[in-house]
Design an enzyme around this catalytic site. Sequence first.
Site, mmCIF file in Angstrom:
data_model
loop_
_atom_site.group_PDB
_atom_site.id
_atom_site.type_symbol
_atom_site.label_atom_id
_atom_site.label_comp_id
_atom_site.label_asym_id
_atom_site.label_seq_id
_atom_site.Cartn_x
_atom_site.Cartn_y
_atom_site.Cartn_z
ATOM 1 N N MET A 1 9.256 -30.836 -10.683
ATOM 2 C CA MET A 1 8.841 -32.139 -11.134
ATOM 3 C C MET A 1 9.910 -33.110 -11.690
ATOM 4 S SD MET A 1 6.240 -33.906 -11.611
ATOM 5 C CE MET A 1 4.616 -33.366 -11.812
ATOM 6 N N PHE B 1 15.585 -10.746 -46.124
ATOM 7 C CA PHE B 1 15.502 -10.368 -44.514
ATOM 8 C C PHE B 1 14.426 -10.783 -43.788
ATOM 9 C CE2 PHE B 1 14.977 -6.882 -41.410
ATOM 10 C CZ PHE B 1 15.890 -7.385 -40.454
ATOM 11 N N GLN B 2 14.538 -11.519 -42.866
ATOM 12 C CA GLN B 2 13.431 -11.797 -41.744
ATOM 13 C C GLN B 2 12.465 -12.834 -42.564
ATOM 14 O OE1 GLN B 2 11.914 -8.529 -39.452
ATOM 15 N NE2 GLN B 2 13.414 -8.865 -37.935
ATOM 16 N N LYS C 1 3.979 -8.627 -47.183
ATOM 17 C CA LYS C 1 3.660 -6.968 -46.951
ATOM 18 C C LYS C 1 3.040 -6.741 -48.145
ATOM 19 C CE LYS C 1 6.067 -3.211 -45.059
ATOM 20 N NZ LYS C 1 7.532 -2.701 -44.444
ATOM 21 N N GLU D 1 6.393 -12.666 -28.568
ATOM 22 C CA GLU D 1 5.132 -13.130 -29.321
ATOM 23 C C GLU D 1 4.707 -14.496 -28.697
ATOM 24 O OE1 GLU D 1 8.196 -12.147 -30.507
ATOM 25 O OE2 GLU D 1 7.830 -10.606 -32.047
HETATM 26 C C1 LIG Z 1 3.000 -32.588 -15.776
HETATM 27 C C2 LIG Z 1 1.834 -33.305 -16.420
HETATM 28 C C3 LIG Z 1 1.022 -34.204 -15.800
HETATM 29 C C4 LIG Z 1 -0.090 -34.666 -16.240
HETATM 30 N N1 LIG Z 1 -0.793 -35.619 -15.719
HETATM 31 C C5 LIG Z 1 -2.035 -36.015 -16.051
HETATM 32 C C6 LIG Z 1 -2.912 -36.919 -15.288
HETATM 33 O O1 LIG Z 1 -2.343 -37.434 -14.284
HETATM 34 N N2 LIG Z 1 -4.100 -37.069 -15.528
HETATM 35 C C7 LIG Z 1 -4.606 -36.541 -16.710
HETATM 36 O O2 LIG Z 1 -5.865 -36.811 -16.959
HETATM 37 N N3 LIG Z 1 -4.010 -35.833 -17.422
HETATM 38 C C8 LIG Z 1 -2.451 -35.498 -17.276
HETATM 39 N N4 LIG Z 1 -1.938 -34.487 -18.102
HETATM 40 C C9 LIG Z 1 -2.549 -33.944 -19.380
HETATM 41 C C10 LIG Z 1 -2.427 -34.931 -20.434
HETATM 42 O O3 LIG Z 1 -1.154 -34.882 -21.005
HETATM 43 C C11 LIG Z 1 -3.441 -34.767 -21.337
HETATM 44 O O4 LIG Z 1 -3.281 -33.372 -21.934
HETATM 45 C C12 LIG Z 1 -4.904 -35.135 -21.086
HETATM 46 O O5 LIG Z 1 -4.914 -36.133 -20.164
HETATM 47 C C13 LIG Z 1 -5.862 -34.962 -22.156
HETATM 48 O O6 LIG Z 1 -7.007 -34.717 -21.866
HETATM 49 P P1 LIG Z 1 -8.303 -35.142 -22.643
HETATM 50 O O7 LIG Z 1 -8.317 -36.652 -22.954
HETATM 51 O O8 LIG Z 1 -9.500 -34.436 -21.814
HETATM 52 O O9 LIG Z 1 -8.180 -34.478 -23.942
HETATM 53 P P2 LIG Z 1 -8.136 -33.130 -24.783
HETATM 54 O O10 LIG Z 1 -6.893 -32.799 -25.203
HETATM 55 O O11 LIG Z 1 -8.778 -32.112 -24.011
HETATM 56 O O12 LIG Z 1 -8.949 -33.290 -25.907
HETATM 57 C C14 LIG Z 1 -10.331 -33.258 -25.995
HETATM 58 C C15 LIG Z 1 -10.844 -34.323 -26.823
HETATM 59 O O13 LIG Z 1 -12.434 -33.914 -27.112
HETATM 60 C C16 LIG Z 1 -12.634 -33.988 -28.306
HETATM 61 N N5 LIG Z 1 -13.582 -33.019 -28.821
HETATM 62 C C17 LIG Z 1 -13.378 -31.682 -28.984
HETATM 63 N N6 LIG Z 1 -14.567 -31.021 -29.066
HETATM 64 C C18 LIG Z 1 -15.758 -31.969 -29.040
HETATM 65 C C19 LIG Z 1 -16.853 -31.992 -29.236
HETATM 66 N N7 LIG Z 1 -17.795 -30.613 -29.438
HETATM 67 N N8 LIG Z 1 -17.676 -32.923 -28.910
HETATM 68 C C20 LIG Z 1 -16.974 -34.314 -28.545
HETATM 69 N N9 LIG Z 1 -15.714 -34.262 -28.653
HETATM 70 C C21 LIG Z 1 -15.125 -33.160 -28.696
HETATM 71 C C22 LIG Z 1 -11.473 -33.908 -29.014
HETATM 72 O O14 LIG Z 1 -11.541 -34.516 -30.528
HETATM 73 C C23 LIG Z 1 -10.392 -34.665 -28.117
HETATM 74 O O15 LIG Z 1 -10.566 -36.048 -28.500
HETATM 75 C C24 LIG Z 1 -0.679 -34.047 -17.492
HETATM 76 C C25 LIG Z 1 0.115 -33.132 -18.277
HETATM 77 C C26 LIG Z 1 1.183 -32.687 -17.850
HETATM 78 C C27 LIG Z 1 1.856 -31.462 -18.505
HETATM 79 C C1 LIG Z 2 9.315 -25.528 -22.065
HETATM 80 C C2 LIG Z 2 9.628 -26.567 -21.219
HETATM 81 N N1 LIG Z 2 10.809 -27.046 -21.028
HETATM 82 C C3 LIG Z 2 11.106 -28.115 -20.329
HETATM 83 C C4 LIG Z 2 10.011 -28.895 -19.503
HETATM 84 C C5 LIG Z 2 10.338 -30.153 -18.856
HETATM 85 N N2 LIG Z 2 9.910 -29.520 -17.348
HETATM 86 C C6 LIG Z 2 8.494 -30.204 -17.170
HETATM 87 S S1 LIG Z 2 8.244 -29.988 -15.382
HETATM 88 C C7 LIG Z 2 9.566 -29.141 -15.363
HETATM 89 C C8 LIG Z 2 9.885 -28.326 -14.088
HETATM 90 C C9 LIG Z 2 9.310 -27.089 -13.806
HETATM 91 O O1 LIG Z 2 9.685 -26.514 -12.760
HETATM 92 P P1 LIG Z 2 8.836 -25.383 -12.039
HETATM 93 O O2 LIG Z 2 8.128 -24.368 -12.914
HETATM 94 O O3 LIG Z 2 9.907 -24.754 -11.019
HETATM 95 O O4 LIG Z 2 7.614 -26.149 -11.561
HETATM 96 P P2 LIG Z 2 7.765 -27.065 -10.149
HETATM 97 O O5 LIG Z 2 7.660 -28.486 -10.603
HETATM 98 O O6 LIG Z 2 8.691 -26.758 -9.328
HETATM 99 O O7 LIG Z 2 6.436 -26.649 -9.336
HETATM 100 C C10 LIG Z 2 10.480 -28.980 -16.443
HETATM 101 C C11 LIG Z 2 11.846 -28.547 -16.577
HETATM 102 C C12 LIG Z 2 8.664 -28.242 -20.196
HETATM 103 N N3 LIG Z 2 7.538 -28.848 -19.732
HETATM 104 N N4 LIG Z 2 8.516 -27.121 -20.685
#
Ligand SMILES: Cc1cc2nc3c(=O)[nH]c(=O)nc-3n(C[C@H](O)[C@H](O)[C@H](O)COP(=O)(O)OP(=O)(O)OC[C@H]3O[C@@H](n4cnc5c(N)ncnc54)[C@H](O)[C@@H]3O)c2cc1C
Ligand SMILES: Cc1ncc(C[n+]2csc(CCOP(=O)(O)OP(=O)(O)O)c2C)c(N)n1
Lengths: 641, 162
Positions: free
Chosen positions: A554, A196-197, A246, A134
């Site tokens: 990472m 159940f469920q 249901k 799911e």
């Molecule tokens: C491992 C990892 C590393 C990351 N490293 C980085 C990084 O280095 N740099 C980075 O930038 N991010 C990084 N991120 C992502 C970060 O966590 C955020 O998800 C991201 O920065 C949010 O993006 P955003 O500000 O564009 O917001 P979004 O989450 O895309 O939000 C959209 C915004 O736009 C607004 N909006 C929606 N619709 C409209 C509309 N029609 N008109 C006007 N406004 C609207 C919403 O209200 C909201 O405020 C990383 C994520 C991970 C998992």
């Molecule tokens: C569901 C979930 N569990 C744990 C994490 C924490 N986490 C972030 S990156 C990462 C490693 C991911 O490993 P892999 O998919 O092999 O990617 P790589 O960084 O090696 O490219 C983990 C465990 C997460 N982001 N999401």
Amino acid sequence: MGASRRWLPVEGRSGAAGLEKRWCAYAREKPQKFEYTWPDLAVTGKCLTLAKCAGCEAAQKQGGIAESPPLAGRIFISMLLEEKAMKITGAQAVVESLRREGVDIIFGYPGGAVIPIYDAMYQAEFRHILTRHEQAAAHAAHGYARSTGKTGVCIATSGPGATNLVTGLATAYMDSVPVVAITGQVATGLLGRDSFQEADITGITMPVTKHNYLVKRVTDLPAIIKEAFYIAGTGRPGPVLIDIPKDVTTSLLDYYYPDQVILPGYKPVYEGNARQIKAAAALIQEAKKPVIYAGGGVIISGAEKELLLLAEKLQAPVTTTLMALDAFPGDHPLSLRMLGMHGTAYANFAVTEADLIIAVGARFDDRVTGRVETFAPQAKIVQIDIDPAEIGKNVAVDLPIVGDLKRVLSELVPLLAPQEHEAWLEQIAEWKRRYPLTYEEQEQGISPQMVVETLSELTRGEAIICTEVGQNQMWAAQFYCFKKPRSFITSGGLGTMGFGFPAAVGVQIANPDRPVVDIAGDGSLQMNIQELATVAAYRLPVKILLLNNGYLGMVRQWQEIFCEKRYAATILQNPDFCKLAEAYGVKALAVEKPEEVRTKLEEALAYTGPVLIDCRVNPEENVMPMVPPNAAIYDMLGVEK
Amino acid sequence: MKHTLAILVMNNPGVMARIAGLYSRRGYNISSIAVGETEDPRISRITLVVEAEDETELEQIAKQLYKLIDVIKLSDITKDKAVERELALIKVHCHPANRSEILQIVDIFRAKIVDVSQEGVIIEVTGDTDKIQAILDLLRPFGLREIARTGKVALVRSAAGR
Ligand SMILES: Cc1cc2nc3c(=O)[nH]c(=O)nc-3n(C[C@H](O)[C@H](O)[C@H](O)COP(=O)(O)OP(=O)(O)OC[C@H]3O[C@@H](n4cnc5c(N)ncnc54)[C@H](O)[C@@H]3O)c2cc1C
Ligand SMILES: Cc1ncc(C[n+]2csc(CCOP(=O)(O)OP(=O)(O)O)c2C)c(N)n1
Ligand SMILES: [Mg+2]
């Protein structure tokens, strides 16, 4: 929908029944088209006179109707029946309503509580994709939604089926993605008895949905579905869950699908305040060192053209968040690519030196700002966002505009005179020369960055890229050069491992003719690897580009930097991914040498079915630059100043 | 600082859970909450007293509340001219020696004795928070056995001439 309608009595109402009868009697005598709106509470100050319609006013004049409308908004609507109302089951009503919402496909997994809905879908030949979990159905609906802008739909049974959706809903919630999830529930008589469920899925998902519903009466069903789609897709989009017991799906109702919703508590603002827009124009005009900080809102709003116009007219550089890499062409001279933790040095420097930040649909996430007091210290900030709660949430804003970005920008841009920022752009060009986004080509072994670059080249930046989470995701962000909106589908806010592959399923369904590639990590892929069965079964030509480093890379990178290489629980003992893919009936290609990368990628891209490309990359490669947690974004590891 | 928010919500199932959940999830502080149906049974009025560090936090609280689909209207009535009332039921130890003293206090506060027994009395008092606090302070020396308070409810006064 020109058919005349009339009010019909609704069963099971206590209280104002007398009123209701009178009203209904009146309406039945004089069938006519009724308009209904709820007077704004704020305006009238007192509560609600009945729906504004000719019938109502006439009735009021005759003293036939009192102040307060007899029924709740949604029941109110379901009273509005077409002349030829159909008697159908709740399950059929679900399917019919989905059809009327323009839903052409649903991702899901069956179970006891949704058998009636599945039966109705089957009989209506409604297109359904059986994922193998799911969670994957929720991610697929997410991928479908983000790649099209339409609302994605998923369905699961009660209890474990419903709880399996939760991660998918939270993922969609964090990234503002319109998804409607339908869950089965135990029969109303069994609710609250640990049946159940049974799981209290509306309770569980309250904090990770934009809104949710438990449907207790079959007559409420059409209006609730109408509302759910309306809420999911408008304003700041988000997931909405509808939990349907249901017995509700098996009961009969007079089906009428409303064409309007009545939600006095939900009024998204699209039009920006004209005075604020003027003030913003003035502020922008004064700036010497402007930077446009573009976020996911650009994509959601469909404002890429307006963004490009703004940037070019102002000659202002554009940096994007992870969520908006595909909102501005990566190869445009004004592009600074991504900012933040793994952003480019030049983007982070530009933001730090800027005297004006124009934030468009971006929410100042901590991955972007680093230590918040050090973010854009010299800049005035203009923020345009549709969600008032985002304004000033993390960073104080000098000039907020609440509204839909596309509309606001199309009003703002004409107010601006074309500008030159030669000195500023020269400074930026200098940073770009000194601190380019690069990596060290290894003599031996495969650099994961090179793999992504090659993919970018081979697909000319026009593939739809999904990612897992971790290093693979960051390299995709840094080294794939996006050219088109809605082509980067990644879990930014929640960072959900196991997202990319099932999302790619949804993306490929919605875009059968475009190349769809999941840039994957070996850890993440295994979180939803069962979807190999789905792509095999439906012959979805999704390509999985596995950057196989044998690590939870990472996390390993953090352990290398912050824990003196104590690799606690990050070394993976992996299966033979190629054999695994083949066992599912999916073509597999192993890539072990750098010189094979291009040819194997070409082979995979040319193949008409799904392919897993198991690319053995250098295991201890790091993502650079990197802003250590809670540091200022101008203090980056991997950047020699 | 404490703020009083008046909120109109759709009387849908789960609406209180949504509000309470928002508070716990985002770490806001609720001092008191009072709920009841309005003249329209589909709509409830909530009077919420919240603790906010500064304007920015208050603004976030208000905006996050307003974001809930079931919230129709919200206003900060802290600075408005409003009628504010709280009700408290106070069970106090009482014996012949101090009964008249207690009755006097009850009288002064225009409170009511609503139950009398061997060991004590139950007093019902309404008023603003300060008044409730004051009577509690005065009764405390007699020995408070139990207290039930409703939390504040409030309505903004109509402007003159409107
Ligand atoms: C491992 C990892 C590393 C990351 N490293 C980085 C990084 O280095 N740099 C980075 O930038 N991010 C990084 N991120 C992502 C970060 O966590 C955020 O998800 C991201 O920065 C949010 O993006 P955003 O500000 O564009 O917001 P979004 O989450 O895309 O939000 C959209 C915004 O736009 C607004 N909006 C929606 N619709 C409209 C509309 N029609 N008109 C006007 N406004 C609207 C919403 O209200 C909201 O405020 C990383 C994520 C991970 C998992
Ligand atoms: C569901 C979930 N569990 C744990 C994490 C924490 N986490 C972030 S990156 C990462 C490693 C991911 O490993 P892999 O998919 O092999 O990617 P790589 O960084 O090696 O490219 C983990 C465990 C997460 N982001 N999401
Ligand atoms: Mg890995």
